[in-house]
Scaffold this active site. Structure first.
Site, mmCIF file in Angstrom:
data_model
loop_
_atom_site.group_PDB
_atom_site.id
_atom_site.type_symbol
_atom_site.label_atom_id
_atom_site.label_comp_id
_atom_site.label_asym_id
_atom_site.label_seq_id
_atom_site.Cartn_x
_atom_site.Cartn_y
_atom_site.Cartn_z
ATOM 1 N N LYS A 200 -2.637 -21.346 -120.638
ATOM 2 C CA LYS A 200 -2.137 -22.367 -120.120
ATOM 3 C C LYS A 200 -1.998 -22.408 -118.519
ATOM 4 O O LYS A 200 -1.388 -21.588 -117.789
ATOM 5 C CB LYS A 200 -0.677 -22.514 -120.319
ATOM 6 C CG LYS A 200 -0.002 -23.810 -119.822
ATOM 7 C CD LYS A 200 1.419 -23.891 -119.791
ATOM 8 C CE LYS A 200 1.983 -23.351 -118.537
ATOM 9 N NZ LYS A 200 1.622 -24.352 -117.392
ATOM 10 N N GLY A 254 2.755 -15.379 -111.843
ATOM 11 C CA GLY A 254 3.776 -16.503 -111.271
ATOM 12 C C GLY A 254 4.757 -15.882 -110.748
ATOM 13 O O GLY A 254 4.945 -14.749 -110.173
ATOM 14 N N GLU A 276 2.077 -10.247 -113.072
ATOM 15 C CA GLU A 276 1.790 -10.204 -111.786
ATOM 16 C C GLU A 276 2.915 -11.417 -110.940
ATOM 17 O O GLU A 276 2.324 -12.307 -111.055
ATOM 18 C CB GLU A 276 0.266 -10.815 -111.408
ATOM 19 C CG GLU A 276 -0.769 -9.820 -111.929
ATOM 20 C CD GLU A 276 -0.877 -8.281 -111.409
ATOM 21 O OE1 GLU A 276 -0.173 -8.378 -110.009
ATOM 22 O OE2 GLU A 276 -1.434 -7.691 -111.681
ATOM 23 N N CYS A 310 1.000 -14.971 -103.001
ATOM 24 C CA CYS A 310 2.010 -13.757 -103.284
ATOM 25 C C CYS A 310 1.840 -12.234 -102.304
ATOM 26 O O CYS A 310 2.512 -11.673 -101.968
ATOM 27 C CB CYS A 310 1.676 -13.039 -104.415
ATOM 28 S SG CYS A 310 0.038 -12.507 -105.037
ATOM 29 N N GLU A 407 10.554 -15.445 -100.620
ATOM 30 C CA GLU A 407 8.985 -15.858 -100.296
ATOM 31 C C GLU A 407 9.022 -17.236 -99.495
ATOM 32 O O GLU A 407 9.538 -18.183 -99.979
ATOM 33 C CB GLU A 407 7.984 -16.013 -101.535
ATOM 34 C CG GLU A 407 7.935 -14.851 -102.333
ATOM 35 C CD GLU A 407 6.873 -15.135 -103.686
ATOM 36 O OE1 GLU A 407 7.218 -15.571 -104.705
ATOM 37 O OE2 GLU A 407 5.544 -14.561 -103.500
HETATM 38 P P1 NAD Z 1 5.905 -20.310 -111.466
HETATM 39 O O1 NAD Z 1 6.338 -19.110 -112.157
HETATM 40 O O2 NAD Z 1 6.733 -21.361 -111.301
HETATM 41 O O3 NAD Z 1 4.679 -20.888 -112.562
HETATM 42 C C1 NAD Z 1 3.774 -19.813 -113.041
HETATM 43 C C2 NAD Z 1 3.226 -20.457 -114.392
HETATM 44 O O4 NAD Z 1 4.240 -20.272 -115.430
HETATM 45 C C3 NAD Z 1 2.840 -21.866 -114.377
HETATM 46 O O5 NAD Z 1 1.649 -22.077 -115.369
HETATM 47 C C4 NAD Z 1 4.081 -22.529 -115.075
HETATM 48 O O6 NAD Z 1 3.672 -23.677 -115.473
HETATM 49 C C5 NAD Z 1 4.410 -21.434 -115.765
HETATM 50 N N1 NAD Z 1 5.815 -21.723 -116.231
HETATM 51 C C6 NAD Z 1 6.824 -22.184 -115.685
HETATM 52 N N2 NAD Z 1 8.041 -22.090 -116.486
HETATM 53 C C7 NAD Z 1 7.661 -21.378 -117.438
HETATM 54 C C8 NAD Z 1 8.370 -21.132 -118.741
HETATM 55 N N3 NAD Z 1 9.720 -21.342 -118.827
HETATM 56 N N4 NAD Z 1 7.752 -20.661 -119.644
HETATM 57 C C9 NAD Z 1 6.447 -20.355 -119.525
HETATM 58 N N5 NAD Z 1 5.602 -20.550 -118.494
HETATM 59 C C10 NAD Z 1 6.396 -21.136 -117.447
HETATM 60 O O7 NAD Z 1 4.999 -19.942 -110.407
HETATM 61 P P2 NAD Z 1 4.166 -20.629 -109.363
HETATM 62 O O8 NAD Z 1 5.009 -21.485 -108.488
HETATM 63 O O9 NAD Z 1 2.963 -21.382 -110.009
HETATM 64 O O10 NAD Z 1 3.369 -19.784 -108.326
HETATM 65 C C11 NAD Z 1 3.819 -18.970 -107.267
HETATM 66 C C12 NAD Z 1 4.347 -17.627 -107.782
HETATM 67 O O11 NAD Z 1 3.350 -17.056 -108.266
HETATM 68 C C13 NAD Z 1 4.875 -16.948 -106.503
HETATM 69 O O12 NAD Z 1 6.268 -16.489 -106.898
HETATM 70 C C14 NAD Z 1 3.839 -15.905 -106.238
HETATM 71 O O13 NAD Z 1 4.025 -14.735 -105.688
HETATM 72 C C15 NAD Z 1 3.569 -15.739 -107.568
HETATM 73 N N6 NAD Z 1 1.732 -15.267 -107.700
HETATM 74 C C16 NAD Z 1 1.682 -13.827 -107.794
HETATM 75 C C17 NAD Z 1 0.475 -13.639 -107.810
HETATM 76 C C18 NAD Z 1 0.128 -11.819 -108.241
HETATM 77 O O14 NAD Z 1 -0.959 -11.401 -108.517
HETATM 78 N N7 NAD Z 1 1.314 -11.110 -108.113
HETATM 79 C C19 NAD Z 1 -0.506 -14.123 -107.479
HETATM 80 C C20 NAD Z 1 -0.100 -15.586 -107.487
HETATM 81 C C21 NAD Z 1 0.855 -15.829 -107.500
#
Ligand code: NAD
Length: 505
Positions: A200, A254, A276, A310, A407
């Protein structure tokens, strides 16, 4: 809105010709639910919008999956697992290698799609396409090197055979900020290891991932191995996958908040989990640092992806004796960047991904200013239409300011002066996160000492970039579990099996 240190010029717009090409590239992407090798509409018949953050226009609609689509996808992945696990490692490696080549052949088109849906400048999007493809090349080489081991027990009576097997069907969930690379960093090792997948992508940027499906199919990936469901309601798709009992692993990139929720769900079926998550990277400049190197690295660590990374330098700690010079030089560089539509020629800084992200950055800067910070450049929105924020440098930031503990995810560099190594290490580690830290010094002893003392999974010494497909990427503390890329990347998708074979007499 806040006052800025200097007037901000309006973001540049894209020419009609570039806009037409961007829309054509987007129109070429399949936008359905992809299960068992077939594209269909969502069971509900619904679609959701994908918006260009520079113009606020809807550029595509995508099938809005729900529980019914999710169940179909995980059942397909479950059915395909056994045969897929039996394929020759070379065959899996060749699929990845061909996919790498196809991605590179379509680099410009994929970059246009990515820039249009996410906002990053084309040059950065082209960079991400190559970075994403490299995970496939890396893991094509790892597929044929999945090792094993045979030893003798201490008493010499038993042969201990250790072999590796694919974990099984995997749930992959990715964020919007690196729309292609976050997918290939998971799909690459899963394919190499022989795992099937349900995937997804983020609802803000589904098109890059959907474009990837056609690449993998063309490269020969069998039906059922990768199944993709996009949705505007993440839990309605990921929830059924987590509770299915079919999925054996979750690999998530995420926010920490969602990661924690998924770990709770993973516990119900004792699923392998790779997380991650978020970061709050310290960027430390010591008094003996080469300031040319440090300023250049700050531009990379802060401005890559408009700060929406991130790994972004979130807190810039600079020794008091050089803080003034460093801040002034950084402000000069940041203030002269060209803000504009990602696809427009000459754009160096694109829009933030959505209105909510822009509002959050604005709020964090306002809070820092209210607590005594000064604006050296930027400090406000840029332009009326589109979600643009001007590259910003703040000095004299209070440790109490909210952006020191959250962040920022935007083009804002808060500079804080420090007096001693001990003090700055205390500040750097005073956060629940531990993804990456950057440090700048010419003193070799200090570089190792500080690197070892930082509570992070990755350290950049005199560099602002750590991401590399050949390196183990990941964090400690609330930044996650496991590593992606490097030699360890494939291990996350493998189980260890031990077989005892008596030697007889
Ligand atoms: P997010 O957690 O809101 O979403 C990430 C993914 O999870 C999306 O596909 C989203 O639709 C899904 N999601 C959201 N709620 C969910 C739920 N209840 N159940 C299952 N899936 C769900 O994050 P974002 O805003 O898309 O991305 C930004 C975040 O990602 C930041 O915190 C960033 O630091 C982190 N990030 C980390 C890395 C890493 O490698 N450590 C890399 C990129 C981004």
């Amino acid at each position: 809105m806040t006052d800025s240190a200097a007037p901000t010029t309006a973001p540049i717009t894209a020419s009609e010709d570039v806009l037409r090409r961007s829309r054509e590239a987007v129109a070429g992407v399949s936008t359905g639910v992809f299960v068992e090798g077939e594209w269909t509409e969502a069971a509900s018949g619904r679609r959701f919008d994908v918006v260009d953050p520079a113009t606020e226009e809807v550029v595509a609609t995508v099938a809005d999956g729900g529980p019914e689509d999710a169940v179909r996808a995980i059942e397909a992945a479950g059915r395909a697992q056994k045969d897929w696990a039996r394929t020759a490692p070379r065959e899996r490696g060749e699929i990845l290698r061909r996919s790498h080549d196809l991605i590179m052949a379509r680099r410009d088109e994929l970059a246009l799609v990515m820039s249009t849906e996410m906002g990053k400048p084309l040059a950065e999007a082209r960079g991400e396409v190559a970075y994403a493809a490299e995970f496939f090349r890396w893991f094509s080489e790892e597929a044929v090197r999945i090792g094993g081991d045979m030893t003798l027990s201490g008493d010499g009576r038993t042969r201990i055979l250790v072999s590796k097997e694919p974990v099984g069907p995997c749930v992959l969930v990715t964020p919007w900020n690196f729309p292609l690379a976050m997918g290939t960093r998971k799909i690459g090792p899963a394919v190499a290891a022989g795992c099937t997948m349900v995937f997804k992508p983020a609802n803000l940027t589904p098109l890059s991932s959907l474009a990837l499906v056609d690449v993998l199919v063309e490269a020969g990936l069998p039906a059922g191995v990768l199944n993709v469901v996009c949705t505007s309601r993440a839990s309605s798709v990921v929830g059924p996958w987590m509770s299915s009992g079919i999925a054996r692993k979750i690999s998530f990139t995420g926010s920490t908040e969602v990661g924690v929720r998924l770990l709770e769900q993973a516990a119900q079926h004792v699923m392998r989990s790779s997380m991650e998550l978020g970061g709050n990277a310290p960027f430390i400049v010591f008094e003996d640092a080469d300031l040319d190197v440090a300023v250049e690295a700050a531009m990379t660590a802060k401005m890559r992806n408009m700060g929406e990374a991130c790994t972004a330098a979130n807190r810039l700690f600079v020794h008091r004796s050089v803080a003034g010079e460093f801040s002034a030089r950084l402000a000069e560089r940041m203030g002269s960047l060209t803000v504009g539509h990602g696809v427009a020629q000459g754009t160096q800084v694109g829009p933030l991904v959505e209105e909510k992200a822009l509002a959050k950055v604005e709020e964090l800067v306002d809070d820092a200013l209210a607590r005594g910070a000064s604006v050296l450049c930027g400090g406000r929105r840029a332009g009326g239409r589109g979600w643009f924020y001007a590259p910003t440098v703040l000095s004299g930031v209070s440790p109490e300011a909210a952006l020191m503990s959250q962040e920022i995810f935007g083009p804002v560099a808060p500079v804080v002066a420090f007096d001693s190594e001990e003090q700055v290490l205390g500040w750097a580690n005073d956060t629940p996160w531990g993804l990456v830290g950057y440090l700048f010094t010419r003193d070799v002893d200090r570089s190792f000492r500080v690197s070892e003392a930082l509570e992070v999974g990755m350290v950049g010494i005199n560099t602002g970039l750590v991401s590399n497909p050949a390196a183990p990427f990941g964090g400690v503390k609330a930044s996650g579990l496991g590593r992606e890329g490097g030699r360890t990347g494939i291990e996350e998708f493998l189980e260890t099996k031990y077989t005892a074979v008596p030697r007889g007499r």
